[in-house]
Design an enzyme around this catalytic site. Sequence first.
Site, short mmCIF file in Angstrom:
data_model
loop_
_atom_site.label_atom_id
_atom_site.label_comp_id
_atom_site.label_asym_id
_atom_site.label_seq_id
_atom_site.Cartn_x
_atom_site.Cartn_y
_atom_site.Cartn_z
N ASN A 45 9.00 37.11 -5.19
CA ASN A 45 10.26 36.71 -5.81
C ASN A 45 10.19 35.22 -6.15
OD1 ASN A 45 12.86 35.91 -6.40
ND2 ASN A 45 13.81 37.00 -4.70
N HIS A 88 14.78 40.95 -12.81
CA HIS A 88 14.37 39.98 -11.79
C HIS A 88 13.44 40.67 -10.80
CE1 HIS A 88 14.37 37.15 -8.62
NE2 HIS A 88 15.27 37.75 -7.87
N CYS A 133 18.65 33.28 -8.18
CA CYS A 133 17.68 34.06 -8.96
C CYS A 133 18.26 34.53 -10.29
CB CYS A 133 17.20 35.26 -8.16
SG CYS A 133 16.45 34.80 -6.61
N1 ACO Z 1 7.13 42.66 8.72
C1 ACO Z 1 7.35 43.62 9.64
N2 ACO Z 1 8.59 43.97 10.05
C2 ACO Z 1 9.62 43.32 9.50
C3 ACO Z 1 9.45 42.28 8.54
C4 ACO Z 1 8.14 41.98 8.17
N3 ACO Z 1 7.87 41.03 7.25
N4 ACO Z 1 10.68 41.83 8.18
C5 ACO Z 1 11.58 42.54 8.89
N5 ACO Z 1 10.95 43.43 9.68
C6 ACO Z 1 11.52 44.40 10.61
C7 ACO Z 1 12.87 43.98 11.13
O1 ACO Z 1 12.74 43.13 12.25
C8 ACO Z 1 13.49 45.30 11.49
O2 ACO Z 1 12.98 45.70 12.74
P1 ACO Z 1 13.95 46.44 13.80
O3 ACO Z 1 14.37 47.72 13.12
O4 ACO Z 1 13.05 46.62 14.97
O5 ACO Z 1 15.09 45.50 14.02
C9 ACO Z 1 12.91 46.27 10.45
O6 ACO Z 1 11.75 45.61 9.91
C10 ACO Z 1 13.86 46.58 9.33
O7 ACO Z 1 14.41 45.35 8.84
P2 ACO Z 1 15.39 45.34 7.61
O8 ACO Z 1 15.76 43.93 7.30
O9 ACO Z 1 16.51 46.30 7.88
O10 ACO Z 1 14.43 45.93 6.49
P3 ACO Z 1 14.79 46.40 5.03
O11 ACO Z 1 14.32 47.77 4.83
O12 ACO Z 1 16.21 46.09 4.68
O13 ACO Z 1 13.85 45.47 4.13
C11 ACO Z 1 14.01 43.46 2.81
C12 ACO Z 1 13.98 44.06 4.22
C13 ACO Z 1 12.66 43.74 2.16
C14 ACO Z 1 14.21 41.95 2.96
C15 ACO Z 1 15.14 44.11 1.99
O14 ACO Z 1 16.34 44.09 2.74
C16 ACO Z 1 15.36 43.41 0.69
O15 ACO Z 1 14.54 43.46 -0.19
N6 ACO Z 1 16.53 42.76 0.51
C17 ACO Z 1 16.84 42.05 -0.70
C18 ACO Z 1 16.17 40.70 -0.70
C19 ACO Z 1 16.33 40.04 -2.04
O16 ACO Z 1 16.21 40.64 -3.06
N7 ACO Z 1 16.63 38.76 -2.03
C20 ACO Z 1 16.89 38.13 -3.29
C21 ACO Z 1 16.99 36.74 -3.10
S1 ACO Z 1 17.63 36.14 -4.61
C22 ACO Z 1 17.89 34.46 -4.57
O17 ACO Z 1 18.81 34.00 -5.21
C23 ACO Z 1 16.99 33.55 -3.77
#
Ligand code: ACO
Length: 337
Positions: free
Chosen positions: A288, A258, A118
């Site tokens: 994203n 981003h 990204c």
């Molecule tokens: N819907 C419902 N529940 C969900 C979902 C969903 N889509 N996804 C995960 N959960 C659940 C999980 O199973 C977990 O449940 P549990 O507590 O029972 O185990 C709970 O939600 C919390 O999960 P986390 O992964 O800890 O949630 P978090 O608050 O960290 O949010 C997220 C997840 C949105 C992915 C966040 O971590 C994030 O934005 N990370 C950065 C991602 C990013 O920017 N990636 C860039 C990629 S760049 C590239 O080069 C491609």
Amino acid sequence: MTSKLCGAGIIGIGSFAPKTVLTNADIEKIVDTSDEWIVTRTGIRERHIIGEERLAVSDLGIEAANRAMASAGITPEDIDLVVCATITGDMPFPATACLIQDKIGAKNAAAFDLSAGCSGWAYALATGSQFVQTGMYKHVLVVGVDALSKFVDWTDRATCVLFGDAAGAAVLAPVEPGTGVLSTYLGADGGGAESLKIEAGGSRCGTSEETLKNGLHFIHMEGREVYKFAVRIMAEASIKVMEQCGITHDDVDLFVPHQANTRIIYAAAERLEIPTEKVFVNAQNYGNTSAASIPLALDEAYQAGRIKEGDVIVVVGFGAGLTWGSGVIKWTMPSIG
Ligand code: ACO
């Protein structure tokens, strides 16, 4: 790096997203998730995906490139170099930049791809602007394009809600010194490679029945780790690039980060002391879009009249690698509206 040579600036910009829109309500029908969870955690409401359109990333890149050239008022023959930032190229090789170069008719241009997740377009901006600043090339087309919808596991709710497909492109050309791309800053930490990857399909782990069975050709992401890294590095990379050209957060007219997640964006802006009204956000409509995210946001901000000639823009990205990249741009295109 800070420019000490001739100026390089954006003289044309364009973007493109496929017409199929997938809303959070649509995704609720595919995996166990909810609009409320997705909006609260990410800010994303809908994303554009290639869907049934049978397009590949070069097709998206070509549309964005044509729009950028039209906006610059140049012909394809004027382009000297095509740099395409992507991690979802049409094929492992040839480079998607070559496919775009051919289809847009940029027959005088060299072409290569660049892989920085990204952060790709920030890397491409730094690379392309230096070819202009040194005088080696006059017109460099920097494309950022990805179609991660083709690489997510549509049964994995933790990743499939996050990504969308799109392309953005800019034409870089000589501008008055002291305007255009004032500074760029790039970084990497390969120690974080495991936190964001597609494991199979390369020379270490070729595609086999077993990799397909284990889903190793899909995106694997340690979301929490990436989140913490993103908030820290977006602020650090922005501060660094502003310091390099002697400006502070008070000088910034628009912050165009981003668009991975609005929580990450606003947390970074708070650390930078940049007020919300100076932050451009369109993640809610696109998700994203990886390397396309920054040029797509820049184009939308410009078309909406949010960027005026002379404005100081800070762009910053983070992504797979792990990588990060930022830039300060003193806008040289005429104001719209
Ligand atoms: N819907 C419902 N529940 C969900 C979902 C969903 N889509 N996804 C995960 N959960 C659940 C999980 O199973 C977990 O449940 P549990 O507590 O029972 O185990 C709970 O939600 C919390 O999960 P986390 O992964 O800890 O949630 P978090 O608050 O960290 O949010 C997220 C997840 C949105 C992915 C966040 O971590 C994030 O934005 N990370 C950065 C991602 C990013 O920017 N990636 C860039 C990629 S760049 C590239 O080069 C491609």
